[in-house]
Design a protein around this motif. Structure first.
Motif, PDB file in Angstrom:
ATOM      1  N   ILE A  49      46.282  47.318  32.323  1.00  0.00           N
ATOM      2  CA  ILE A  49      46.151  48.699  32.819  1.00  0.00           C
ATOM      3  C   ILE A  49      47.227  49.593  32.173  1.00  0.00           C
ATOM      4  O   ILE A  49      46.948  50.739  31.832  1.00  0.00           O
ATOM      5  N   ASP A  50      48.450  49.052  31.976  1.00  0.00           N
ATOM      6  CA  ASP A  50      49.507  49.866  31.339  1.00  0.00           C
ATOM      7  C   ASP A  50      49.017  50.415  29.993  1.00  0.00           C
ATOM      8  O   ASP A  50      49.098  51.622  29.728  1.00  0.00           O
ATOM      9  N   GLY A  51      48.508  49.505  29.145  1.00  0.00           N
ATOM     10  CA  GLY A  51      48.037  49.916  27.819  1.00  0.00           C
ATOM     11  C   GLY A  51      46.811  50.815  27.905  1.00  0.00           C
ATOM     12  O   GLY A  51      46.695  51.807  27.182  1.00  0.00           O
ATOM     13  N   GLY A 110      55.215  56.981  23.722  1.00  0.00           N
ATOM     14  CA  GLY A 110      54.855  56.260  24.948  1.00  0.00           C
ATOM     15  C   GLY A 110      55.458  54.872  24.960  1.00  0.00           C
ATOM     16  O   GLY A 110      55.824  54.331  23.904  1.00  0.00           O
ATOM     17  N   GLU A 111      55.563  54.285  26.160  1.00  0.00           N
ATOM     18  CA  GLU A 111      56.186  52.966  26.259  1.00  0.00           C
ATOM     19  C   GLU A 111      55.368  51.886  25.562  1.00  0.00           C
ATOM     20  O   GLU A 111      55.928  51.027  24.892  1.00  0.00           O
ATOM     21  N   GLU A 112      54.063  51.896  25.740  1.00  0.00           N
ATOM     22  CA  GLU A 112      53.258  50.768  25.255  1.00  0.00           C
ATOM     23  C   GLU A 112      52.756  50.935  23.824  1.00  0.00           C
ATOM     24  O   GLU A 112      52.624  49.951  23.112  1.00  0.00           O
ATOM     25  N   HIS A 113      52.454  52.159  23.411  1.00  0.00           N
ATOM     26  CA  HIS A 113      51.835  52.344  22.085  1.00  0.00           C
ATOM     27  C   HIS A 113      52.731  53.051  21.075  1.00  0.00           C
ATOM     28  O   HIS A 113      52.258  53.461  20.015  1.00  0.00           O
ATOM     29  N   VAL A 134      55.676  59.695  27.511  1.00  0.00           N
ATOM     30  CA  VAL A 134      54.759  59.170  28.526  1.00  0.00           C
ATOM     31  C   VAL A 134      55.111  57.760  28.998  1.00  0.00           C
ATOM     32  O   VAL A 134      55.266  56.853  28.183  1.00  0.00           O
ATOM     33  N   ASP A 135      55.235  57.588  30.295  1.00  0.00           N
ATOM     34  CA  ASP A 135      55.273  56.242  30.871  1.00  0.00           C
ATOM     35  C   ASP A 135      53.970  56.090  31.661  1.00  0.00           C
ATOM     36  O   ASP A 135      53.786  56.719  32.707  1.00  0.00           O
ATOM     37  N   PRO A 136      53.023  55.270  31.154  1.00  0.00           N
ATOM     38  CA  PRO A 136      51.694  55.204  31.793  1.00  0.00           C
ATOM     39  C   PRO A 136      51.759  54.621  33.202  1.00  0.00           C
ATOM     40  O   PRO A 136      51.030  55.067  34.090  1.00  0.00           O
ATOM     41  N   ILE A 137      52.601  53.596  33.385  1.00  0.00           N
ATOM     42  CA  ILE A 137      52.902  53.109  34.744  1.00  0.00           C
ATOM     43  C   ILE A 137      54.401  52.857  34.784  1.00  0.00           C
ATOM     44  O   ILE A 137      54.904  51.965  34.089  1.00  0.00           O
ATOM     45  N   ASP A 138      55.118  53.635  35.550  1.00  0.00           N
ATOM     46  CA  ASP A 138      56.539  53.358  35.767  1.00  0.00           C
ATOM     47  C   ASP A 138      56.609  52.584  37.070  1.00  0.00           C
ATOM     48  O   ASP A 138      56.166  53.075  38.117  1.00  0.00           O
ATOM     49  N   GLY A 139      57.132  51.360  36.989  1.00  0.00           N
ATOM     50  CA  GLY A 139      57.145  50.490  38.165  1.00  0.00           C
ATOM     51  C   GLY A 139      56.059  49.420  38.050  1.00  0.00           C
ATOM     52  O   GLY A 139      55.377  49.104  39.028  1.00  0.00           O
ATOM     53  N   THR A 140      55.931  48.840  36.865  1.00  0.00           N
ATOM     54  CA  THR A 140      54.882  47.831  36.652  1.00  0.00           C
ATOM     55  C   THR A 140      55.039  46.628  37.590  1.00  0.00           C
ATOM     56  O   THR A 140      54.047  46.100  38.086  1.00  0.00           O
ATOM     57  N   THR A 141      56.278  46.219  37.859  1.00  0.00           N
ATOM     58  CA  THR A 141      56.473  45.073  38.762  1.00  0.00           C
ATOM     59  C   THR A 141      55.864  45.391  40.130  1.00  0.00           C
ATOM     60  O   THR A 141      55.142  44.567  40.714  1.00  0.00           O
TER      61      THR A 141
HETATM   62 CA    CA Z   1      55.981  51.525  32.149  1.00  0.00          CA
END
Ligand code: CA
Ligand code: IPD
Ligand code: CA
Ligand code: CA
Length: 262
Positions: free
Chosen positions: A48-50, A71-74, A87-94
Motif C-alpha cells: 500500500i505504501d508504494g 517521495g519516500e518509496e519512489h 510526499v510520505d504516502p503513509i507516515d506510521g507504517t508500523t
Molecule cells: Ca512512510
C-alpha cells in the motif's frame, strides 16, 4: 488564485483521494497486506505504501506536469517549475501494519530555490482529520485555526518522541528518555512523525523531538508547527536531520533543547 494556494488546495484534494484509496483497499474482503522490511527489522513497508505513492505522483503530474516530486518509496522526479512536492504516502507504517490508529499522509510543497516549505497538508487517516498550513497564513485543523499550548513550565510538559530504524540511534534515544523522564510530565511515542508535529501545533503535545527524520517525515508538519506559533530547531530543515530535531510551543523550547542535548 496564486500558484501556492492552487497547489495547497490540490494537496488537500490529493490527500483525500489517497486516504480513501487506503481505507477502501484495506476493507476489501479479498485484501491481504504484504509486508517486507527495508533497512532493519523495524523498517517495514507494504504494497500500500508504494501503491499510494504512485497514486499521489499521478495526481500531482496530471495537475502540475512541470513540478518536481520527492517521495519516500519512489525517490525523486525532477521538473522545471519552482515547486517540489515532498510526499510520505503513509507516515506510521508500523502502526498501519498493526492496526494501531495513528498513521497519516504527509504532503509538503516547497520552493525549489529556497528549499523552504510554502504549504503543507497532513491527513490523519484513522481519525479522519486534516491539518494544513500555508506559509504566512497560519495553521488549521479541519478548517479551524490552531495554536500551540501556552505552557511555560517544563515540569508540566507532555512530550512526544520517535525512534529511528537504526539500533545505534535507538540506544541513544533510550538514553535521552532516561535523562528527561524525571524532568517533564510524561512521554508519548505515537509512531508517526508528521502527526507528532501536528499534535504540537494543535496543543495535544507541548513538544516533540526525534533524530534521523527525512524531509517527507517532517516537511509538512514542521510548517504546521511554526504557523501555529511553535518553534522548530535542530537538524537541517531541508535535508535528513541527523541532528536532534526539537519542536515545541516555543515557551519551553530553550529548556527542552538543553535537557535533550545534555
Ligand atoms: Ca512512510
Ligand atoms: C517513521 C515514523 C516514525 C518515526 C520514524 C519514521 P514511516 O516513518 O514517522 O514515527 O519514528 O523515524 O521513519 O517509515 O512510518 O513513514
Ligand atoms: Ca518507512
Ligand atoms: Ca515517515
Amino acid at each position: 488564485m496564486n500558484e501556492i494556494t492552487l497547489r495547497h488546495n490540490a494537496a488537500l484534494e490529493i490527500a483525500l483521494i489517497a486516504s480513501n484509496f487506503i481505507t477502501e483497499s484495506i476493507s476489501a474482503p479479498e485484501f491481504k497486506l504484504a509486508v517486507t522490511t527495508k533497512s532493519s527489522r523495524t523498517d517495514m513497508v507494504t504494497q500500500i505504501d508504494g501503491g499510494v505513492e504512485s497514486l499521489i505522483q499521478k495526481e500531482i503530474i496530471t495537475r502540475f506536469p512541470d513540478d518536481s516530486i520527492l517521495g519516500e518509496e519512489h525517490g525523486s522526479i525532477t521538473g522545471t517549475s519552482d515547486y517540489e512536492w515532498v510526499v510520505d504516502p503513509i507516515d506510521g507504517t508500523t502502526n498501519f501494519v498493526y492496526g494501531f490508529p495513528a498513521y497519516a499522509i504527509s504532503i509538503a510543497i516547497r520552493d525549489r530555490n529556497t528549499k523552504k516549505a510554502v504549504a503543507g497538508v497532513v491527513r490523519d487517516i484513522p481519525r479522519r482529520r486534516v491539518f494544513e498550513a500555508i506559509a504566512g497564513e497560519g495553521a488549521m485543523l479541519d478548517g479551524i485555526k490552531i495554536r500551540v499550548t501556552d505552557l511555560s513550565e517544563i515540569s508540566g510538559a507532555l512530550i512526544g518522541t520517535g525512534f529511528s530504524y537504526s539500533d545505534t540511534i535507538r540506544i541513544r534515544q533510550g538514553e535521552v528518555i532516561s535523562r528527561i523522564i524525571t524532568k517533564i510530565r510524561d512521554i508519548r511515542r505515537m509512531g508517526a512523525a508528521s502527526l507528532d508535529l501536528c499534535m504540537v501545533a494543535c496543543g495535544e503535545l507541548d513538544g516533540y523531538y526525534e533524530i534521523g527524520l527525512q524531509p517527507w517525515d517532517y516537511m509538512a508538519g514542521a510548517l504546521i508547527v511554526t504557523e501555529a506559533g511553535g518553534q522548530i530547531s535542530g537538524g537541517d530543515l531541508d535535508e535528513p536531520s541527523y541532528e536532534m530535531m526539537v519542536a515545541s510551543n516555543s515557551l519551553i523550547h530553550k529548556e527542552l533543547r538543553a535537557l535533550i542535548k545534555k
